[in-house]
Design an enzyme around this catalytic site. Structure first.
Site, PDB file in Angstrom:
ATOM      1  CB  CYS A  76      34.794  58.863  33.358  1.00  0.00           C
ATOM      2  SG  CYS A  76      34.903  57.553  32.141  1.00  0.00           S
ATOM      3  CB  CYS A  82      31.369  52.334  31.944  1.00  0.00           C
ATOM      4  SG  CYS A  82      32.590  51.532  32.947  1.00  0.00           S
ATOM      5  CB  CYS A  85      34.213  55.103  38.627  1.00  0.00           C
ATOM      6  SG  CYS A  85      35.592  54.275  37.856  1.00  0.00           S
ATOM      7  CB  CYS A 178      39.468  53.197  31.194  1.00  0.00           C
ATOM      8  SG  CYS A 178      39.173  52.605  32.869  1.00  0.00           S
ATOM      9  CD  GLN A 301      44.571  43.538  48.228  1.00  0.00           C
ATOM     10  OE1 GLN A 301      43.718  44.193  47.624  1.00  0.00           O
ATOM     11  NE2 GLN A 301      44.302  42.823  49.296  1.00  0.00           N
ATOM     12  CE1 TYR A 330      39.271  32.052  54.626  1.00  0.00           C
ATOM     13  CE2 TYR A 330      40.095  33.059  56.638  1.00  0.00           C
ATOM     14  CZ  TYR A 330      39.195  32.240  55.998  1.00  0.00           C
ATOM     15  OH  TYR A 330      38.229  31.601  56.731  1.00  0.00           O
ATOM     16  CD  GLU A 351      44.329  31.513  48.787  1.00  0.00           C
ATOM     17  OE1 GLU A 351      44.105  32.445  49.574  1.00  0.00           O
ATOM     18  OE2 GLU A 351      43.565  31.195  47.855  1.00  0.00           O
ATOM     19  CG  ASP A 400      42.773  39.909  53.602  1.00  0.00           C
ATOM     20  OD1 ASP A 400      41.592  40.292  53.501  1.00  0.00           O
ATOM     21  OD2 ASP A 400      43.685  40.303  52.840  1.00  0.00           O
ATOM     22  CB  CYS A 427      36.971  43.322  51.020  1.00  0.00           C
ATOM     23  SG  CYS A 427      36.513  41.619  50.746  1.00  0.00           S
TER      24      CYS A 427
HETATM   25  C1  LIG Z   1      40.716  38.914  50.368  1.00  0.00           C
HETATM   26  S1  LIG Z   1      41.708  37.694  49.675  1.00  0.00           S
HETATM   27  C2  LIG Z   1      43.156  37.811  50.648  1.00  0.00           C
HETATM   28  C3  LIG Z   1      44.356  38.079  49.837  1.00  0.00           C
HETATM   29  C4  LIG Z   1      45.660  38.315  50.532  1.00  0.00           C
HETATM   30  N1  LIG Z   1      45.602  38.482  51.953  1.00  0.00           N
HETATM   31  C5  LIG Z   1      46.298  39.537  49.901  1.00  0.00           C
HETATM   32  O1  LIG Z   1      46.241  40.620  50.458  1.00  0.00           O
HETATM   33  O2  LIG Z   1      46.832  39.397  48.782  1.00  0.00           O
HETATM   34  C6  LIG Z   1      40.944  36.238  50.302  1.00  0.00           C
HETATM   35  C7  LIG Z   1      41.648  34.943  49.928  1.00  0.00           C
HETATM   36  O3  LIG Z   1      40.952  33.872  50.569  1.00  0.00           O
HETATM   37  C8  LIG Z   1      40.985  32.733  49.721  1.00  0.00           C
HETATM   38  N2  LIG Z   1      39.887  31.848  50.157  1.00  0.00           N
HETATM   39  C9  LIG Z   1      38.575  31.968  49.907  1.00  0.00           C
HETATM   40  N3  LIG Z   1      37.874  30.996  50.493  1.00  0.00           N
HETATM   41  C10 LIG Z   1      38.770  30.212  51.159  1.00  0.00           C
HETATM   42  C11 LIG Z   1      38.660  29.047  51.946  1.00  0.00           C
HETATM   43  N4  LIG Z   1      37.480  28.490  52.187  1.00  0.00           N
HETATM   44  N5  LIG Z   1      39.777  28.511  52.455  1.00  0.00           N
HETATM   45  C12 LIG Z   1      40.981  29.099  52.222  1.00  0.00           C
HETATM   46  N6  LIG Z   1      41.152  30.210  51.476  1.00  0.00           N
HETATM   47  C13 LIG Z   1      40.056  30.764  50.942  1.00  0.00           C
HETATM   48  C14 LIG Z   1      40.830  33.322  48.338  1.00  0.00           C
HETATM   49  O4  LIG Z   1      41.327  32.430  47.357  1.00  0.00           O
HETATM   50  C15 LIG Z   1      41.654  34.605  48.454  1.00  0.00           C
HETATM   51  O5  LIG Z   1      42.981  34.402  48.036  1.00  0.00           O
END
Ligand SMILES: C[S@@+](CC[C@H](N)C(=O)[O-])C[C@H]1O[C@@H](n2cnc3c(N)ncnc32)[C@H](O)[C@@H]1O
Length: 469
Positions: A76, A82, A85, A178, A301, A330, A351, A400, A427
């Protein structure tokens, strides 16, 4: 009285020995660890120290004496300026090796748990043009490199449309091409910039809080849909109409053309009205036979193809049976919940963000899925014994969480609920390791799968299967 200047040392001829967390690399000086940015193992550099602590230092390279044999040419033209990456100069194989090792090191060092043999990391099929969403910023002042500033030639400081320079909130790198998002992303951005120059539309001045054009968000999709959102600082019907009509005419492939008038100090659009200019107010993503509706504010995602690999592995590890109640903690917009719903008796998604929960419900509805239920709220408040008594005991859970991992109260409730299996998608393998340690007395980690969603960055996802002891 003058302020005492704390001069930090310059470390000369330092060999970089290995990669470290957060995209930095490590050198050792007199048994002290030095974390250095923008270098790779094998580089020999002079390091300007910017932070000095008892046990470690941090710094950046100022002179390169030798470039590592590992280095490859970055593809790039904006590499190094930037912040996007950072690992383009490291072969993809090396990036993958490091990510795999980092995950395993974190699990064993922080989690202090027995690990099964891990599956090899899943590479991303696409290492360029893999993102489905980018946000570009308009700035009245283009970021100038050190070379430009030190040049004897007259340098024009034209407006810029591109990415913020890391840690400099008011500096924007003008992007020509980009490599993160497929066309028509670059073409739309360049056409808007050209039109703005030709028609004297002003670019935002973040310090003075003035100017017309603020940000541009482009979303692409595996279905071929394209969304473009132009964010203006104030309304000017004639100028705004002119630009929107120009975009609509030049890019008939945009299926969702939207704009926002954001008069606030910051760029977030979550609290803003989004106005439809042409087409639909959403786009669709597709995974197997499931469709996901994505509005301008919805989370999805950002690497769609690799998200499919991540969810497929999650589903494989979960091995859900027809009579099982599954909790997807989550859940975001319910993508995993909907992806696994047909195998389960019932899926409960929880969530924080209410709008995401609305999207999750809608995604069940448009896919004819009627065995999901979604709830909005803070996990540590929503998930408790009464909730579980009301909605059914979980046979298995998928979690997650965000980078910070799970709140200790949530871990405690999961232990009380005692599902047979837990699939933990993360993550951030450091916080994942911390949480696994808290559950180690009750659950054994039986499968590990790292997944690379973001080539040329240090980010890595990790999926772990935990089974009740
Ligand atoms: C890594 S993302 C997961 C996304 C989903 N599993 C997906 O693949 O599309 C983490 C999620 O946790 C939510 N989150 C963060 N803190 C939280 C909390 N204290 N209670 C509930 N949800 C929460 C965020 O809003 C976000 O949507």
């Amino acid at each position: 009285m003058g302020r005492k200047r704390n001069r930090k040392p310059l470390l000369e001829n330092i060999e970089i020995v290995k990669l470290a967390a957060e995209g930095k690399a490590i050198a050792k000086v007199d048994d002290k660890v030095v974390f250095v940015t923008n270098v790779i193992p094998g580089d020999v550099v002079d390091v300007q120290v910017t932070k000095k602590r008892k046990s470690y230092m941090e710094g950046h390279p100022v002179v390169f004496h030798k470039y590592s044999d590992l280095r490859v040419d970055a593809f790039c033209e904006h590499f190094g300026i930037c912040g996007g990456c950072k690992w383009q100069n490291l072969p993809y194989e090396e990036q993958l090796n490091f990510k795999q090792q980092e995950v395993l090191d974190n699990l064993s060092r922080i989690g202090k748990i027995d690990l099964p043999e891990a599956n090899p990391i899943l590479p991303s099929a696409k290492t360029e043009f893999y993102r489905n969403k980018l946000e570009f910023t308009f700035s009245n002042k283009r970021y100038l490199t050190f070379d430009e500033i030190n040049s004897t030639e007259e340098i024009e400081r034209t407006p810029a449309l591109g990415f913020h320079v890391p840690r400099l909130f008011d500096k924007v790198v003008d992007i020509n091409k980009c490599h993160l998002q497929a066309e028509p992303s670059n073409a739309i951005r360049l056409a808007i910039k050209e039109y703005a120059f030709a028609n004297d539309l002003s670019f935002f001045d973040i310090r003075a809080q003035e100017g017309f054009l603020r940000t541009l968000i482009i979303r692409t999709s595996t279905t071929g849909d394209v969304m473009a959102i132009v964010v203006f600082y104030h309304e000017d019907v004639e100028k705004r109409e002119g630009l929107m009509a120009h975009i609509a005419e030049k890019f008939p492939e945009i299926t969702s053309l939207l704009y926002i008038i954001n008069e606030k100090a910051n760029d977030t659009i979550t609290d803003q009205d989004v106005i439809l200019y042409k087409g639909e107010d959403h786009i669709f993503e597709q995974m197997e036979d499931l469709k996901f509706k994505i509005g301008p504010k919805s989370f999805y995602q950002t690497n769609s193809e690799q998200a499919y690999e991540l969810y497929s592995k999650t589903r494989e590890f979960a091995n859900i049976q027809k009579d099982e109640v599954v909790y997807d903690l989550y859940t975001g917009t319910g993508t995993i919940a909907n992806f696994v719903a047909r195998q389960a008796k019932k899926v409960i998604g929880i969530e924080y963000v209410p709008e995401a929960i609305e999207d999750a419900k809608l995604n069940s509805e448009i896919n004819g899925i009627d065995n999901t239920a979604f709830f909005a709220g803070d996990m540590k408040n929503v998930l408790n014994a009464e909730f579980i008594a009301e909605h059914g005991h979980p046979d298995m859970m998928i979690v997650d969480p965000p980078r910070a991992g799970m709140h200790a109260d949530v871990v405690e409730t999961i232990l009380q609920a005692a599902p047979n299996r837990i699939v933990y998608v993360s993550c951030n393998s450091a916080t994942q390791a911390r949480d696994l340690e808290m559950m180690d007395h009750a659950y054994k980690v039986t499968k590990i799968q790292a997944v690379d969603m973001f080539p040329h960055t240090h980010h890595v996802e990790n999926i772990v299967l935990m089974e009740k002891r």
